[in-house]
Design an enzyme around this catalytic site. Sequence first.
Site, PDB file in Angstrom:
ATOM      1  N   TRP A 110      18.906  11.845  13.903  1.00 21.36           N
ATOM      2  CA  TRP A 110      18.176  13.098  13.679  1.00 21.36           C
ATOM      3  C   TRP A 110      17.966  13.872  14.983  1.00 21.36           C
ATOM      4  O   TRP A 110      17.999  15.103  14.980  1.00 21.36           O
ATOM      5  CB  TRP A 110      16.859  12.844  12.933  1.00 21.36           C
ATOM      6  CG  TRP A 110      17.164  12.461  11.512  1.00 21.36           C
ATOM      7  CD1 TRP A 110      17.003  11.235  10.937  1.00 21.36           C
ATOM      8  CD2 TRP A 110      17.744  13.299  10.488  1.00 21.36           C
ATOM      9  NE1 TRP A 110      17.446  11.250   9.633  1.00 21.36           N
ATOM     10  CE2 TRP A 110      17.904  12.494   9.332  1.00 21.36           C
ATOM     11  CE3 TRP A 110      18.159  14.624  10.444  1.00 21.36           C
ATOM     12  CZ2 TRP A 110      18.450  13.002   8.142  1.00 21.36           C
ATOM     13  CZ3 TRP A 110      18.699  15.121   9.253  1.00 21.36           C
ATOM     14  CH2 TRP A 110      18.836  14.308   8.127  1.00 21.36           C
ATOM     15  N   ASP A 181       9.415  15.683  16.231  1.00 20.93           N
ATOM     16  CA  ASP A 181       9.793  15.547  14.822  1.00 20.93           C
ATOM     17  C   ASP A 181       9.142  14.254  14.340  1.00 20.93           C
ATOM     18  O   ASP A 181       9.506  13.159  14.778  1.00 20.93           O
ATOM     19  CB  ASP A 181      11.319  15.471  14.716  1.00 20.93           C
ATOM     20  CG  ASP A 181      11.798  15.256  13.280  1.00 20.93           C
ATOM     21  OD1 ASP A 181      10.963  14.996  12.390  1.00 20.93           O
ATOM     22  OD2 ASP A 181      13.027  15.328  13.055  1.00 20.93           O
ATOM     23  N   LYS A 205       8.497  11.848   2.794  1.00 20.62           N
ATOM     24  CA  LYS A 205       8.422  10.429   3.142  1.00 20.62           C
ATOM     25  C   LYS A 205       6.987   9.930   2.985  1.00 20.62           C
ATOM     26  O   LYS A 205       6.690   9.128   2.110  1.00 20.62           O
ATOM     27  CB  LYS A 205       8.954  10.183   4.544  1.00 20.62           C
ATOM     28  CG  LYS A 205      10.463  10.481   4.621  1.00 20.62           C
ATOM     29  CD  LYS A 205      10.808  11.142   5.881  1.00 20.62           C
ATOM     30  CE  LYS A 205      12.189  11.730   5.934  1.00 20.62           C
ATOM     31  NZ  LYS A 205      13.271  11.161   5.175  1.00 20.62           N
TER      32      LYS A 205
HETATM   33  N1  PMP Z   1      14.090  14.542  10.836  1.00 23.89           N
HETATM   34  C1  PMP Z   1      13.956  13.274  10.414  1.00 23.89           C
HETATM   35  C2  PMP Z   1      13.362  12.265  11.356  1.00 23.89           C
HETATM   36  C3  PMP Z   1      14.349  12.910   9.133  1.00 23.89           C
HETATM   37  O1  PMP Z   1      14.211  11.653   8.723  1.00 23.89           O
HETATM   38  C4  PMP Z   1      14.890  13.890   8.272  1.00 23.89           C
HETATM   39  C5  PMP Z   1      15.302  13.587   6.848  1.00 23.89           C
HETATM   40  N2  PMP Z   1      15.531  12.318   6.520  1.00 23.89           N
HETATM   41  C6  PMP Z   1      15.037  15.183   8.766  1.00 23.89           C
HETATM   42  C7  PMP Z   1      14.600  15.484  10.033  1.00 23.89           C
HETATM   43  C8  PMP Z   1      15.625  16.263   7.910  1.00 23.89           C
HETATM   44  O2  PMP Z   1      14.709  16.584   6.945  1.00 23.89           O
HETATM   45  P1  PMP Z   1      14.991  17.501   5.687  1.00 23.89           P
HETATM   46  O3  PMP Z   1      15.938  16.785   4.802  1.00 23.89           O
HETATM   47  O4  PMP Z   1      13.621  17.659   5.116  1.00 23.89           O
HETATM   48  O5  PMP Z   1      15.531  18.786   6.183  1.00 23.89           O
END
Ligand code: PMP
Length: 369
Positions: A110, A181, A205
């Site tokens: 990520w 994040d 989550k």
């Molecule tokens: N950052 C992290 C740490 C994630 O785990 C995720 C999704 N699993 C995201 C960003 C992206 O999130 P979204 O699917 O809500 O755009």
Amino acid sequence: MNTTPATTQERIFNFSAGPAVLPLEVLQQAQQEMLNWQGTGMSVMEISHRSDAFLAIVKQTSDDCRELLGVPSNYQILFLPGGGTLQFSMVPMNLLAKNPQADYVQTGFWSQKAIAEAQRYGDIHIASTTKKVLDLATIPDQSSWQLRSNAAYVHYVHNETIDGITFPWVPDCGKVPLVADMSSCIFSAPIDVSQFGLIYAGAQKNMGPAGITLVIIRDDLVTTPMPMTPTMLTYQDHVKAQSLLNTPPTYSWYMVGLVLQWLKRKGGLVDIQRDNVAKAKKLYDYIDSEAFYRNPVAPAYRSLMNVPFTLAHTSLDECFLSEASMRGLENLAGHRSIGGMRASIYNAMPLAGVETLIEFMADFVKRKG
Ligand code: PMP
């Protein structure tokens, strides 16, 4: 049509990384309130986002978030669309308007996504990268990072959902604002919000269903964005409109509200952290005790929320997953980018889920190992 309400017996243990397990109590409350929310004679989904009834949800959710996380008064709390992914763009579009330089820490899938997006907007420098030590992933000590004192911000991912690696500390970047994040760890443990300039987290989550994203931003960072930034991507405009620039995902917002109230009833983040530590310790202790299973992260950096592991023989993966599923243990496949297994054990995963998983893993080794 079968109108029997779902019973707890019909529910499985859901180890999905997100959208993820929600507290049963919250789902039951939502079920009870579905047709007639608080005597309105309507579902909460059917009421105007400008109505007093919905504005009460907006206020309560924000107040509960401020209370649970201890958000100081010089920070704004926003609930925005677009998930964590949109924040990968909104952060640079808003924070790089005057100074195009930002430092990013690369710890996994990520953070790499965030870096790739930010590179469209500015001069992005990678200050540090995860290192393998004795074949286990670690985060280099901050003393070895190459931070620029004139960067507009430093970005990092506190918990890498796919790699199962987490920061055991909060980076100290001096005067440079820290952007985190926290999509997969928000509300899993107490944090000191004053250490951050901006925190963002998708809801799906630990907070509720998909469709809504929490952003906590310090007042001094709410400034004019890059030219051409759309209104919907401008923090300033969202702050002015109190996250109601357009029709928001009202049902997701309501569900986040119910989850935060559940967290308060559970005793808040100190108590939830204690439970999370106990659950994760049980699972890691078991994995470490059994040579057949392996977690790829050095113990100090292991995630409390996402536990990736591999089996001694990848040829057994499919069998493991289908047998687990027959025992009511679902969504244990690792992310498609790395394979293997992953058990996500967010706040709403009961200890019994982790215990049942360990029993299954032990039985599987006995038969197939
Ligand atoms: N950052 C992290 C740490 C994630 O785990 C995720 C999704 N699993 C995201 C960003 C992206 O999130 P979204 O699917 O809500 O755009």
